[in-house]
Design a protein around this motif. Sequence first.
Motif, PDB file in Angstrom:
ATOM      1  N   THR A   5       0.856  -1.179   0.000  1.00 23.93           N
ATOM      2  CA  THR A   5       0.000   0.000   0.000  1.00 23.93           C
ATOM      3  C   THR A   5       0.893   1.231   0.000  1.00 23.93           C
ATOM      4  O   THR A   5       1.827   1.333   0.804  1.00 23.93           O
ATOM      5  N   ILE A   6       0.610   2.165  -0.887  1.00 19.23           N
ATOM      6  CA  ILE A   6       1.400   3.395  -0.965  1.00 19.23           C
ATOM      7  C   ILE A   6       0.784   4.411  -0.013  1.00 19.23           C
ATOM      8  O   ILE A   6      -0.398   4.726  -0.108  1.00 19.23           O
ATOM      9  N   GLN A   7       1.607   4.917   0.892  1.00 18.38           N
ATOM     10  CA  GLN A   7       1.147   5.927   1.834  1.00 18.38           C
ATOM     11  C   GLN A   7       1.849   7.251   1.561  1.00 18.38           C
ATOM     12  O   GLN A   7       2.933   7.267   0.987  1.00 18.38           O
ATOM     13  N   PRO A   8       1.236   8.355   1.942  1.00 18.75           N
ATOM     14  CA  PRO A   8       1.897   9.643   1.750  1.00 18.75           C
ATOM     15  C   PRO A   8       3.131   9.748   2.634  1.00 18.75           C
ATOM     16  O   PRO A   8       3.166   9.193   3.738  1.00 18.75           O
ATOM     17  N   LEU A   9       4.128  10.460   2.164  1.00 18.29           N
ATOM     18  CA  LEU A   9       5.352  10.663   2.921  1.00 18.29           C
ATOM     19  C   LEU A   9       5.127  11.745   3.968  1.00 18.29           C
ATOM     20  O   LEU A   9       4.787  12.877   3.643  1.00 18.29           O
ATOM     21  N   THR A  10       5.303  11.380   5.240  1.00 20.73           N
ATOM     22  CA  THR A  10       5.266  12.340   6.339  1.00 20.73           C
ATOM     23  C   THR A  10       6.481  12.080   7.222  1.00 20.73           C
ATOM     24  O   THR A  10       7.037  10.980   7.216  1.00 20.73           O
ATOM     25  N   ARG A  11       6.878  13.087   7.976  1.00 19.91           N
ATOM     26  CA  ARG A  11       8.011  12.914   8.887  1.00 19.91           C
ATOM     27  C   ARG A  11       7.751  11.792   9.889  1.00 19.91           C
ATOM     28  O   ARG A  11       8.634  10.989  10.184  1.00 19.91           O
ATOM     29  N   VAL A  97      10.509   2.680  -1.435  1.00 19.99           N
ATOM     30  CA  VAL A  97      10.133   1.440  -0.778  1.00 19.99           C
ATOM     31  C   VAL A  97      11.245   1.146   0.213  1.00 19.99           C
ATOM     32  O   VAL A  97      12.421   1.125  -0.170  1.00 19.99           O
ATOM     33  N   VAL A  98      10.903   0.947   1.469  1.00 18.22           N
ATOM     34  CA  VAL A  98      11.893   0.787   2.528  1.00 18.22           C
ATOM     35  C   VAL A  98      11.537  -0.396   3.422  1.00 18.22           C
ATOM     36  O   VAL A  98      10.395  -0.864   3.443  1.00 18.22           O
ATOM     37  N   ALA A  99      12.551  -0.855   4.154  1.00 17.34           N
ATOM     38  CA  ALA A  99      12.372  -1.854   5.202  1.00 17.34           C
ATOM     39  C   ALA A  99      13.383  -1.528   6.293  1.00 17.34           C
ATOM     40  O   ALA A  99      14.435  -0.929   6.021  1.00 17.34           O
ATOM     41  N   PRO A 100      13.091  -1.897   7.536  1.00 16.59           N
ATOM     42  CA  PRO A 100      13.983  -1.550   8.644  1.00 16.59           C
ATOM     43  C   PRO A 100      15.377  -2.156   8.496  1.00 16.59           C
ATOM     44  O   PRO A 100      15.559  -3.166   7.812  1.00 16.59           O
ATOM     45  N   ALA A 111       5.864   1.393   1.435  1.00 17.87           N
ATOM     46  CA  ALA A 111       6.010   2.260   0.253  1.00 17.87           C
ATOM     47  C   ALA A 111       5.450   3.636   0.578  1.00 17.87           C
ATOM     48  O   ALA A 111       4.407   3.768   1.226  1.00 17.87           O
ATOM     49  N   PHE A 112       6.169   4.668   0.102  1.00 20.49           N
ATOM     50  CA  PHE A 112       5.770   6.053   0.330  1.00 20.49           C
ATOM     51  C   PHE A 112       5.745   6.807  -0.994  1.00 20.49           C
ATOM     52  O   PHE A 112       6.677   6.682  -1.797  1.00 20.49           O
ATOM     53  N   LEU A 113       4.700   7.605  -1.203  1.00 20.55           N
ATOM     54  CA  LEU A 113       4.624   8.501  -2.347  1.00 20.55           C
ATOM     55  C   LEU A 113       5.213   9.841  -1.938  1.00 20.55           C
ATOM     56  O   LEU A 113       4.749  10.464  -0.977  1.00 20.55           O
ATOM     57  N   CYS A 114       6.234  10.277  -2.652  1.00 18.66           N
ATOM     58  CA  CYS A 114       6.933  11.527  -2.340  1.00 18.66           C
ATOM     59  C   CYS A 114       6.614  12.557  -3.409  1.00 18.66           C
ATOM     60  O   CYS A 114       6.598  12.256  -4.602  1.00 18.66           O
ATOM     61  N   LYS A 115       6.370  13.773  -2.974  1.00 14.70           N
ATOM     62  CA  LYS A 115       6.109  14.892  -3.876  1.00 14.70           C
ATOM     63  C   LYS A 115       7.435  15.543  -4.285  1.00 14.70           C
ATOM     64  O   LYS A 115       8.458  15.347  -3.634  1.00 14.70           O
ATOM     65  N   VAL A 162       4.525  -6.363  -5.245  1.00 17.58           N
ATOM     66  CA  VAL A 162       4.401  -5.270  -6.208  1.00 17.58           C
ATOM     67  C   VAL A 162       3.949  -4.011  -5.492  1.00 17.58           C
ATOM     68  O   VAL A 162       3.346  -4.064  -4.433  1.00 17.58           O
ATOM     69  N   VAL A 163       4.273  -2.880  -6.113  1.00 16.14           N
ATOM     70  CA  VAL A 163       3.818  -1.589  -5.618  1.00 16.14           C
ATOM     71  C   VAL A 163       3.136  -0.874  -6.783  1.00 16.14           C
ATOM     72  O   VAL A 163       3.559  -0.989  -7.925  1.00 16.14           O
ATOM     73  N   GLY A 164       2.089  -0.119  -6.442  1.00 19.77           N
ATOM     74  CA  GLY A 164       1.383   0.632  -7.474  1.00 19.77           C
ATOM     75  C   GLY A 164       0.233  -0.137  -8.023  1.00 19.77           C
ATOM     76  O   GLY A 164      -0.377   0.028  -8.957  1.00 19.77           O
TER      77      GLY A 164
END
Length: 164
Positions: A5-11, A97-100, A111-115, A162-164
């Motif tokens: 799931t793509i989530q918005p990028l926040t701090r 797309v990241v993992a710890p 997954a994060f969507l970045c502007k 998959v993403v997207g």
Amino acid sequence: MPTLTIQPLTREAFAPFGEVIMLEGARHYPINQGTTERFHALATADTHAMDGKTILSVFRGQPRSMPLAITVMERHPLGSQAFVPMTVQPDDEYLVVVAPPGDFDENSMQAFLCKGFQGVNYARGVWHHPLIALHRVSDFVVMDRIGEGFNCDEVTLDGRWVVG
């Protein structure tokens, strides 16, 4: 086939993986007799392990088609790595797309969507997918480490995620 799931990028959401580089909410103050606004300490370079040095480069990413199969993840055990898009157009989006850090676990990927006005600084050892530009050829200033020691681990995945 599992889908991220793509989530918005926040701090807050990205904090376990590093820092978000953006002006909104950043400490800032006027400098140069009031002609410039300084947005201070947006990210910290962690590149000095084994006498490493911080460098700046430009990466030019080719746009990727969605959905995108995740077939590789990488990490940099000796330093952080920051990506700052060379645009201010909000519609110049890209994905991360990241993992710890630690042993790679594909079930922990996010997954994060970045502007176009947001950069990311992956903390040392955070697993991430190579650059994913979306809509057009995209340039990024990249801050990372140069020096002795092996600083890139990769894992190959079977593409079932998959993403997207």
